[in-house]
Scaffold this active site. Structure first.
Site, short mmCIF file in Angstrom:
data_model
loop_
_atom_site.label_atom_id
_atom_site.label_comp_id
_atom_site.label_asym_id
_atom_site.label_seq_id
_atom_site.Cartn_x
_atom_site.Cartn_y
_atom_site.Cartn_z
N ASN A 124 0.90 -1.08 -0.19
CA ASN A 124 -0.06 0.02 -0.02
C ASN A 124 0.86 1.16 -0.03
O ASN A 124 1.37 1.62 0.95
CB ASN A 124 -0.97 -0.08 1.26
CG ASN A 124 -1.90 1.19 1.39
OD1 ASN A 124 -1.83 1.91 0.49
ND2 ASN A 124 -2.64 1.15 2.43
N LYS B 164 3.38 0.89 3.32
CA LYS B 164 2.68 -0.10 4.25
C LYS B 164 2.80 -1.74 3.56
O LYS B 164 2.25 -1.66 2.29
CB LYS B 164 1.55 0.02 4.98
CG LYS B 164 1.31 1.22 5.72
CD LYS B 164 0.06 1.51 6.42
CE LYS B 164 0.01 2.87 7.07
NZ LYS B 164 -1.28 3.01 7.63
N ARG C 203 -2.44 -1.95 -3.40
CA ARG C 203 -3.75 -1.45 -3.28
C ARG C 203 -3.74 -0.24 -4.16
O ARG C 203 -2.65 0.70 -4.04
CB ARG C 203 -3.92 -1.05 -1.77
CG ARG C 203 -5.07 -0.22 -1.60
CD ARG C 203 -4.74 0.90 -0.47
NE ARG C 203 -5.99 1.59 -0.31
CZ ARG C 203 -5.78 3.06 0.15
NH1 ARG C 203 -4.77 3.44 0.68
NH2 ARG C 203 -6.68 3.84 0.35
N ASP D 43 -9.73 0.74 -4.82
CA ASP D 43 -10.47 1.09 -3.51
C ASP D 43 -11.95 1.58 -4.18
O ASP D 43 -12.94 1.68 -3.55
CB ASP D 43 -9.75 2.25 -3.10
CG ASP D 43 -9.19 1.96 -1.64
OD1 ASP D 43 -9.44 0.82 -1.44
OD2 ASP D 43 -9.20 2.88 -0.95
N HIS E 226 -16.63 3.33 7.71
CA HIS E 226 -15.18 2.89 7.65
C HIS E 226 -14.58 4.39 8.25
O HIS E 226 -14.70 5.47 7.55
CB HIS E 226 -14.32 2.87 6.33
CG HIS E 226 -13.08 2.67 6.32
ND1 HIS E 226 -12.35 1.45 6.26
CD2 HIS E 226 -12.08 3.65 6.55
CE1 HIS E 226 -10.98 1.48 6.54
NE2 HIS E 226 -10.71 2.81 6.69
N GLY F 130 -8.74 8.65 7.05
CA GLY F 130 -9.91 8.80 5.99
C GLY F 130 -11.23 8.43 6.53
O GLY F 130 -11.23 7.18 7.42
N ASP G 164 -5.68 13.38 15.32
CA ASP G 164 -5.89 12.04 15.60
C ASP G 164 -7.14 11.77 16.77
O ASP G 164 -7.07 12.63 17.86
CB ASP G 164 -4.32 11.73 16.43
CG ASP G 164 -4.31 10.15 16.77
OD1 ASP G 164 -3.80 9.56 16.25
OD2 ASP G 164 -4.86 9.72 17.90
N GLY H 227 -9.53 2.70 12.13
CA GLY H 227 -8.97 2.59 13.50
C GLY H 227 -10.00 3.27 14.43
O GLY H 227 -9.97 2.76 15.74
N ILE H 228 -10.78 4.21 14.24
CA ILE H 228 -11.88 4.79 15.00
C ILE H 228 -12.89 4.10 15.06
O ILE H 228 -13.41 3.58 16.45
CB ILE H 228 -12.40 6.21 14.62
CG1 ILE H 228 -11.17 7.17 14.34
CG2 ILE H 228 -13.41 6.81 15.52
CD1 ILE H 228 -11.30 8.57 13.69
P1 ADP Z 1 -5.79 5.40 8.23
O1 ADP Z 1 -7.04 5.88 7.72
O2 ADP Z 1 -4.60 6.14 7.96
O3 ADP Z 1 -5.64 3.86 7.79
P2 ADP Z 1 -6.65 4.26 10.82
O4 ADP Z 1 -7.83 3.26 10.28
O5 ADP Z 1 -5.34 3.54 11.42
O6 ADP Z 1 -6.10 5.26 9.88
O7 ADP Z 1 -7.39 5.10 11.87
C1 ADP Z 1 -6.53 5.95 12.48
C2 ADP Z 1 -7.48 6.81 13.74
O8 ADP Z 1 -8.04 5.79 14.31
C3 ADP Z 1 -6.73 7.79 14.49
O9 ADP Z 1 -7.73 9.02 14.45
C4 ADP Z 1 -6.70 7.06 15.74
O10 ADP Z 1 -6.58 8.20 16.74
C5 ADP Z 1 -7.85 6.25 15.86
N1 ADP Z 1 -7.68 5.32 16.78
C6 ADP Z 1 -6.99 4.27 17.01
N2 ADP Z 1 -7.19 3.66 18.33
C7 ADP Z 1 -8.18 4.26 18.89
C8 ADP Z 1 -8.92 4.35 20.04
N3 ADP Z 1 -8.46 3.42 20.94
N4 ADP Z 1 -9.69 5.18 20.40
C9 ADP Z 1 -9.98 6.30 19.45
N5 ADP Z 1 -9.52 6.29 18.34
C10 ADP Z 1 -8.61 5.48 18.00
#
Ligand code: ADP
Length: 360
Positions: free
Chosen positions: A10, A17, A83, A140, A197, A201, A270, A315-316
């Site tokens: 990616n 990555k 990707r 995507d 998602h 992003g 973040d 992630g969120i």
């Molecule tokens: P990307 O879109 O770059 O792949 P991710 O899917 O890894 O990113 O998501 C990153 C986001 O997820 C960041 O805003 C990070 O703070 C948030 N995040 C990760 N773990 C937690 C958590 N335990 N609580 C709240 N937010 C989180």
């Protein structure tokens, strides 16, 4: 003899990555190069080392070097799977990369100028080092090829010079993985599924009978929900004013990199940092994120004619109970529905798609 492992790449602008999968599609290793454009870092598994990564070529070389230190050379692989953010209207399924497919990805550069050039650079770098190694690409945009015209078209005139100005949608690999794996939790796949998602992003998708029928991102990944640094939905009239006021380049930087959670909070893009901050602006940024996620979800629910379940990933979406609860609370007018949390599985989805291409 052909190898067994598939390396998923990616390649983005500031990070590359990679994830390595064995012949059973089990993940065996992750290597990531971050901070490209200066002193960055190469992370192999849990170990991170600082590295001078002036550009993407240096970052890729550092990754291949780290791989070879684990006893894996490119030529020993079964395939590399990329990707690719944008496949345009032509590339709506995973493909083995041939000169024609490489050209079709290049033809999409004007649609994804911040992404596709990096994917092509990675494809070319692998070709140069291992010309006979099969390479595949997953797009995507592909999952959204099922979106009907009524949801896809902007209300622009039908002119040749405006061709391609339509909603594409992104995060498709993540939504495809979610559709594949959700039944492990839900039994059957919910008929009218609202999927979020939520990462740096962020987007949401109306998935009817397993197919995308509407999504919040459009022509580019800039529109839709409030994101880490991207503005999300904004009136085109406001964009026109910004271009007049700031010029094109500064407008692009503002909307892509200085807006969203970062712009609203003035602290960080973040979510974890914002959740741990008690400033009013951080709280407002979180509220804005949740309000617009729920409000745009209403439009997606209308597109599906109702709602049977909600699923969160990214992630969120995976990790933040606070955000999931707030979004679900704002959707409680829909009545009772199950909600699920699904781990983001883009890499294994891409490896699986490459494996399917190589075995057919
Ligand atoms: P990307 O879109 O770059 O792949 P991710 O899917 O890894 O990113 O998501 C990153 C986001 O997820 C960041 O805003 C990070 O703070 C948030 N995040 C990760 N773990 C937690 C958590 N335990 N609580 C709240 N937010 C989180």
């Amino acid at each position: 003899m052909a190898g067994t492992h598939i390396l998923v790449i990616n390649a983005g602008s500031s990070s590359i990555k990679t994830a390595l999968f064995d012949g059973d599609l089990a993940e065996v290793l992750r290597i990531e190069a971050t901070g490209i454009g200066g002193i960055g870092a190469v992370k192999t598994g849990a170990a991170s080392e600082p590295a001078d990564l002036p550009d993407n070529a240096a970052a890729l070389a550092a990754i291949f070097d780290a791989l070879s230190r684990q006893g894996i050379t490119l030529t020993s692989l079964r395939a590399v799977a990329h990707r690719v953010v944008h496949g345009g209207t032509a590339l709506t399924a995973p493909h083995r990369i041939t000169p024609a497919i490489r050209q079709a990805i290049a033809d999409c550069i004007s649609l994804a100028p911040l992404h596709n050039p990096h994917h092509l650079a990675a494809i070319d770098a692998v070709s140069a080092l291992a010309p006979d190694l099969p390479q595949c690409a997953s797009f995507d945009t592909a999952f959204h090829a099922t979106i009907p015209d009524i949801a896809r078209r902007y209300a622009l005139p039908d002119r040749p010079d405006l061709a391609g100005l339509q909603r594409y949608g992104f995060h498709g690999t993540s939504y495809a993985a979610l559709v594949r794996t959700l039944p492990q939790q839900s039994g059957t796949l919910p008929k009218r599924l609202l999927a979020f998602h939520l990462g740096n992003g962020a987007s949401a998708c109306a998935i009817l009978d397993g197919q995308s029928v509407a999504t919040t991102m459009g022509y580019s990944p800039l529109s839709g929900l409030t994101m880490g640094t991207r503005v999300g939905e904004i009136d085109a009239g406001a964009v026109l004013r910004l271009v007049r006021q700031l010029g094109l380049d500064q407008t692009e930087t503002l909307l892509n990199h200085h807006s969203g959670l970062l712009g609203l909070s003035g602290i960080s893009s973040d979510m974890r940092t914002l959740e741990n901050s008690d400033t009013p602006k951080a709280r407002f940024a979180i509220d804005h994120f949740c309000y617009w996620a729920a409000r745009q979800a209403g439009s997606l629910i209308a597109a599906m004619g109702g709602l049977d379940a909600v699923a969160f990933t990214g992630g969120i979406g995976e990790n933040s109970t606070l955000i999931r609860t707030a979004v679900l609370d704002k959707l409680s007018w829909m009545g009772k529905f199950p909600s699920y949390t699904v781990a983001a599985q883009e890499e294994i989805q891409i490896a699986g798609e490459a494996n399917a291409l190589l075995t057919t």
